[in-house]
Design a protein around this motif. Structure first.
Motif, PDB file in Angstrom:
ATOM      1  N   ILE A 175      52.895 -10.436 -20.929  1.00  0.00           N
ATOM      2  CA  ILE A 175      54.378 -10.048 -21.502  1.00  0.00           C
ATOM      3  C   ILE A 175      55.475 -10.775 -21.025  1.00  0.00           C
ATOM      4  O   ILE A 175      56.372 -11.152 -21.672  1.00  0.00           O
ATOM      5  CB  ILE A 175      54.505  -8.368 -21.353  1.00  0.00           C
ATOM      6  N   SER A 176      55.548 -11.148 -19.608  1.00  0.00           N
ATOM      7  CA  SER A 176      56.492 -11.913 -19.227  1.00  0.00           C
ATOM      8  C   SER A 176      56.588 -13.161 -19.802  1.00  0.00           C
ATOM      9  O   SER A 176      57.862 -13.718 -20.171  1.00  0.00           O
ATOM     10  CB  SER A 176      56.388 -12.036 -17.699  1.00  0.00           C
ATOM     11  N   VAL A 177      55.680 -13.976 -19.994  1.00  0.00           N
ATOM     12  CA  VAL A 177      55.564 -15.216 -20.447  1.00  0.00           C
ATOM     13  C   VAL A 177      56.079 -15.250 -21.844  1.00  0.00           C
ATOM     14  O   VAL A 177      56.792 -16.420 -22.224  1.00  0.00           O
ATOM     15  CB  VAL A 177      54.358 -16.174 -20.226  1.00  0.00           C
ATOM     16  N   MET A 178      55.543 -14.359 -22.605  1.00  0.00           N
ATOM     17  CA  MET A 178      56.100 -14.059 -24.080  1.00  0.00           C
ATOM     18  C   MET A 178      57.659 -13.907 -24.051  1.00  0.00           C
ATOM     19  O   MET A 178      58.163 -14.529 -25.002  1.00  0.00           O
ATOM     20  CB  MET A 178      55.264 -12.937 -24.710  1.00  0.00           C
ATOM     21  N   ILE A 179      57.818 -13.061 -23.221  1.00  0.00           N
ATOM     22  CA  ILE A 179      59.583 -12.877 -23.420  1.00  0.00           C
ATOM     23  C   ILE A 179      60.111 -14.128 -22.924  1.00  0.00           C
ATOM     24  O   ILE A 179      61.067 -14.276 -23.529  1.00  0.00           O
ATOM     25  CB  ILE A 179      59.858 -11.508 -22.336  1.00  0.00           C
ATOM     26  N   ALA A 180      59.964 -14.668 -21.937  1.00  0.00           N
ATOM     27  CA  ALA A 180      60.478 -16.164 -21.195  1.00  0.00           C
ATOM     28  C   ALA A 180      60.480 -16.910 -22.652  1.00  0.00           C
ATOM     29  O   ALA A 180      61.550 -17.640 -22.509  1.00  0.00           O
ATOM     30  CB  ALA A 180      59.822 -16.449 -20.252  1.00  0.00           C
ATOM     31  N   GLU A 181      59.339 -17.083 -23.266  1.00  0.00           N
ATOM     32  CA  GLU A 181      59.390 -18.095 -24.478  1.00  0.00           C
ATOM     33  C   GLU A 181      60.154 -17.672 -25.386  1.00  0.00           C
ATOM     34  O   GLU A 181      60.839 -18.292 -25.976  1.00  0.00           O
ATOM     35  CB  GLU A 181      57.878 -18.287 -24.960  1.00  0.00           C
ATOM     36  N   MET A 182      60.153 -16.241 -25.712  1.00  0.00           N
ATOM     37  CA  MET A 182      61.243 -15.863 -26.690  1.00  0.00           C
ATOM     38  C   MET A 182      62.733 -16.149 -26.297  1.00  0.00           C
ATOM     39  O   MET A 182      63.579 -16.679 -27.114  1.00  0.00           O
ATOM     40  CB  MET A 182      61.070 -14.413 -26.924  1.00  0.00           C
ATOM     41  N   ILE A 183      62.963 -15.979 -25.104  1.00  0.00           N
ATOM     42  CA  ILE A 183      64.357 -16.135 -24.547  1.00  0.00           C
ATOM     43  C   ILE A 183      64.668 -17.579 -24.809  1.00  0.00           C
ATOM     44  O   ILE A 183      65.582 -18.114 -25.135  1.00  0.00           O
ATOM     45  CB  ILE A 183      64.499 -15.791 -23.207  1.00  0.00           C
ATOM     46  N   ARG A 184      63.774 -18.711 -24.456  1.00  0.00           N
ATOM     47  CA  ARG A 184      63.805 -20.016 -24.520  1.00  0.00           C
ATOM     48  C   ARG A 184      64.163 -20.461 -26.036  1.00  0.00           C
ATOM     49  O   ARG A 184      64.986 -21.183 -26.129  1.00  0.00           O
ATOM     50  CB  ARG A 184      62.759 -20.637 -23.710  1.00  0.00           C
ATOM     51  N   LYS A 185      63.356 -19.857 -26.766  1.00  0.00           N
ATOM     52  CA  LYS A 185      63.412 -20.274 -28.145  1.00  0.00           C
ATOM     53  C   LYS A 185      64.786 -19.495 -28.717  1.00  0.00           C
ATOM     54  O   LYS A 185      65.439 -20.324 -29.643  1.00  0.00           O
ATOM     55  CB  LYS A 185      62.425 -19.498 -29.072  1.00  0.00           C
ATOM     56  N   LEU A 186      65.402 -18.488 -28.502  1.00  0.00           N
ATOM     57  CA  LEU A 186      66.598 -18.217 -28.858  1.00  0.00           C
ATOM     58  C   LEU A 186      67.614 -18.979 -28.192  1.00  0.00           C
ATOM     59  O   LEU A 186      68.622 -19.223 -28.884  1.00  0.00           O
ATOM     60  CB  LEU A 186      66.880 -16.502 -28.363  1.00  0.00           C
TER      61      LEU A 186
END
Length: 415
Positions: A175-186
């Motif tokens: 979940i953490s890496v998915m959120i981190a990736e989402m933030i990076r993409k945003l």
């Protein structure tokens, strides 16, 4: 023990989610990627909270999720951040939990640091699935390392607790890496969108300037060509005057553009507001014979700025007011002295809708059939450069009032 394990691990996960949210809020507030120093500070606080809520398996053996912020910061921000966080984790483990088995903690995190440092560059280029898989492998390895030492030191752990101790860290990692990736993409999308918007503004500005400059220059060129063919000296002079007028019009557009870009900042000076406005009114009056002017101005009021920019700003607002009254009308100019000075310019023109008021000063927005909106935009920029505020009140078919609030210049006494 069952409830304690679950509570502590879920608290750890909450701390990690809050840490990720803070990164997103930081980027949204500053419009820039967090520096390594900010990453270290945020990550250290998260790690500290995780260590404080560690779960004890046996003497010297504790389990928590401190490794997840360590993994994320190391892989996304490089070996320097990774090394500092490794030292911070070991120090926090020593001072908060104690020195038991500290040599194994040092060995565990040092080996992990070497692995993360080796893979950090490739991690950033990898696809999301690969990133998640890599994080799962690293996290699972560390979890098994902790559980193995718990078993060696005879920690009493039930089958259910083993599941919690394995599954929760893995789920938290995914979940953490998915959120981190989402933030990076945003972040990337926001940056791309910002660049796209800037390109659109440049494109629209170039098209607008091209149109506004080409027309008067084309007419000037035409009149100059006629001068060559015309024998009558009086007619030649008329053509030359018309050519010069077209060149002046093109020059005016360029000057407005330079104000928009703010490419030539100058030193501030003390501006006598009344004297400047009176000078401007005398310049405008002959060009607006169908308009009557009323003014009530105060003596001895000064503001800080560039005098020619101040006159240009007020001139643009007055010109806009004049153009809103093609059939004639009245312009009223007033001043009120409070903590700051408020200059009001009112007209009896056609007024504006709520939408037009909201977009007042917006690039390329104009209520006229022809025009670029650069004049009012330039006026707004000048007011803001003088640390002032500009507000608009308007009612359809009744008129518009523009209020400019500026800080008064600090008075200095001679002698």
């Amino acid at each position: 023990m069952h409830d304690s394990v679950l509570t502590n691990l879920l608290l750890n996960f909450l701390f990690i989610l809050v840490g990720l949210l803070l990164f997103a809020l930081y980027y949204d507030a500053t419009k820039k990627h967090p520096s390594k120093r900010i990453v270290i500070i945020f990550s250290t606080v998260t790690i500290l909270l995780c260590v404080m809520f560690s779960h004890k398996l046996a003497n010297g053996v504790y389990i928590d999720l401190r490794r997840i912020p360590f993994f994320l910061a190391s892989l996304y921000f490089g070996p320097v951040v990774s090394f500092v966080l490794m030292v911070m984790i070991i120090a926090l483990r020593y001072f908060i939990i104690g020195s038991g088995l500290i040599h194994l903690v040092i060995l565990n995190y040092f080996v992990t640091f070497l692995i993360l440092a080796a893979f950090s560059k490739g991690f950033l280029r990898a696809k999301k699935k690969v990133k998640v898989l890599f994080m799962i492998i690293i996290c699972f390895s560390m979890t098994i390392f902790n559980l193995l030492f718990g078993y060696i030191h005879q920690a009493e752990i039930t089958v259910d607790e083993y599941l919690y101790l394995v599954l929760i860290p893995l789920a938290a990692t995914v979940i953490s890496v998915m959120i981190a990736e989402m933030i990076r993409k945003l972040m990337e999308m926001k940056k791309t969108l910002s660049q796209h918007e800037k390109l659109q503004v440049v494109s629209r500005l170039a098209a607008s300037l091209s149109h506004e400059i080409r027309n008067p220059l084309t007419s000037s060129k035409g009149f100059l060509q006629l001068v060559q063919e015309e024998k009558d000296i009086k007619t030649q002079k008329e053509f030359i005057e018309l050519s010069l007028k077209g060149i002046d019009q093109a020059t005016h557009v360029i000057e407005e553009y330079l104000t928009f870009t703010n490419s030539t900042p100058e030193k501030s000076e003390s501006i006598d507001v009344k004297a400047s406005l009176m000078e401007l009114i005398e310049i405008i009056k002959p060009k607006a014979a169908h308009i009557s002017f009323r003014y009530q101005l105060l003596d001895g009021i000064h503001v800080e700025g560039q005098r020619h920019n101040f006159i240009k700003c007020m001139g643009n607002i007055m010109t806009n007011a004049i153009e809103s009254m093609p059939g004639g009308g009245q312009i009223s100019i007033g001043m009120v002295e409070k903590e700051n000075v408020i200059i009001s310019i009112s007209d009896s023109g056609k007024g504006m809708t709520d939408e037009q008021i909201r977009r007042f000063g917006e690039p390329f927005f104009t209520t006229k059939n022809e025009g670029t909106g650069l004049g009012i935009m330039a006026a707004t920029i000048i007011v803001h450069s003088m640390k002032g505020k500009i507000e608009v009140e308007s009612e359809l078919n009744k008129g518009t009032t523009v209020m400019i609030e500026l800080q008064k210049a600090i008075k200095t006494e001679a002698g």
